[in-house]
Design a protein around this motif. Structure first.
Motif, short mmCIF file in Angstrom:
data_model
loop_
_atom_site.label_atom_id
_atom_site.label_comp_id
_atom_site.label_asym_id
_atom_site.label_seq_id
_atom_site.Cartn_x
_atom_site.Cartn_y
_atom_site.Cartn_z
N HIS A 19 -39.80 25.99 23.71
CA HIS A 19 -40.38 27.26 24.15
C HIS A 19 -39.37 28.40 24.00
CE1 HIS A 19 -44.45 26.75 25.63
NE2 HIS A 19 -44.11 25.54 26.02
N GLU A 20 -38.14 28.13 24.34
CA GLU A 20 -37.10 29.16 24.23
C GLU A 20 -36.90 29.59 22.78
OE1 GLU A 20 -32.29 29.61 24.93
OE2 GLU A 20 -33.39 28.10 26.09
N LEU A 21 -36.88 28.62 21.87
CA LEU A 21 -36.63 28.92 20.46
C LEU A 21 -37.89 29.30 19.70
CD1 LEU A 21 -34.17 25.99 19.63
CD2 LEU A 21 -33.59 28.38 20.13
N ALA A 24 -38.48 24.55 16.42
CA ALA A 24 -37.18 24.10 15.91
C ALA A 24 -37.30 22.69 15.35
CB ALA A 24 -36.14 24.12 17.03
N ALA A 25 -36.33 22.36 14.50
CA ALA A 25 -36.21 21.00 13.96
C ALA A 25 -35.49 20.13 14.98
CB ALA A 25 -35.44 21.03 12.65
N ALA A 26 -35.61 18.82 14.82
CA ALA A 26 -35.02 17.87 15.76
C ALA A 26 -33.51 18.09 15.94
CB ALA A 26 -35.30 16.44 15.30
N ALA A 27 -32.81 18.34 14.85
CA ALA A 27 -31.34 18.51 14.94
C ALA A 27 -30.99 19.72 15.81
CB ALA A 27 -30.74 18.68 13.56
N ARG A 28 -31.72 20.81 15.66
CA ARG A 28 -31.47 22.02 16.46
C ARG A 28 -31.77 21.76 17.93
NH1 ARG A 28 -28.94 26.08 18.08
NH2 ARG A 28 -29.93 28.10 18.19
N ILE A 29 -32.85 21.04 18.18
CA ILE A 29 -33.22 20.71 19.56
C ILE A 29 -32.13 19.86 20.19
CG2 ILE A 29 -34.88 19.42 20.98
CD1 ILE A 29 -37.01 20.34 18.83
N ARG A 30 -31.67 18.85 19.45
CA ARG A 30 -30.62 17.95 19.96
C ARG A 30 -29.34 18.73 20.28
NH1 ARG A 30 -26.39 14.63 18.20
NH2 ARG A 30 -26.26 12.72 19.41
N GLU A 31 -28.98 19.71 19.45
CA GLU A 31 -27.78 20.53 19.68
C GLU A 31 -27.85 21.24 21.03
OE1 GLU A 31 -27.63 23.42 16.58
OE2 GLU A 31 -27.03 21.98 15.05
N ARG A 32 -29.04 21.62 21.44
CA ARG A 32 -29.21 22.40 22.67
C ARG A 32 -29.35 21.54 23.92
NH1 ARG A 32 -31.03 27.88 21.49
NH2 ARG A 32 -30.90 28.04 23.75
#
Length: 127
Positions: A19-21, A24-32
């Motif tokens: 929701h914030e982004l 996003a792709a899985a890698a970006r989600i995992r980074e956060r």
């Protein structure tokens, strides 16, 4: 408005990030994520959220991009109902009191006026 299905802690964290982004792709989600699990665990949570109808997945080149299927407004309302029920026994007054007592929350005069207007409108509407 129907209640959204309950989410696990990890599912809620992923939904908050998406929701914030806005997507996003899985890698970006995992980074956060806080204390992120393995890549496969993140993909598993994403798959579950797609199955629950919370996310959509769109192929974009070498990866999927995940987007919320529920509006931020509806997700916010559902989350607030959950917080009210879980932490305040359904008491709006208790939640508002807790917010106003936070040390790091200071209302500007304009914010106070807008909140008063919202309370007045809710009173007129019988809420």
């Amino acid at each position: 408005m129907t209640e959204l299905p309950p989410l696990s802690r990890r599912e809620r964290e992923v939904m908050d990030i998406v929701h914030e982004l806005g997507g996003a792709a899985a890698a970006r989600i995992r980074e956060r994520m806080t204390d992120p699990p393995s890549d496969s665990a993140v993909r598993s949570v994403l798959r579950i959220l797609v199955e629950k109808g919370q996310l959509s997945a769109e192929w974009d080149g070498p990866r999927y991009v995940y987007s919320p299927t529920v509006s931020t407004h509806r997700a916010r309302s559902s989350a607030m109902r959950h917080v009210l029920k879980t932490f305040f026994g359904g008491s709006v007054e208790g939640a508002v009191t807790a917010l106003l007592q936070l040390e790091d929350s200071t209302l500007t005069p304009d914010e106070r006026a807008r909140i008063r207007a919202l309370i007045d409108r809710a009173s007129k509407e019988g809420r």
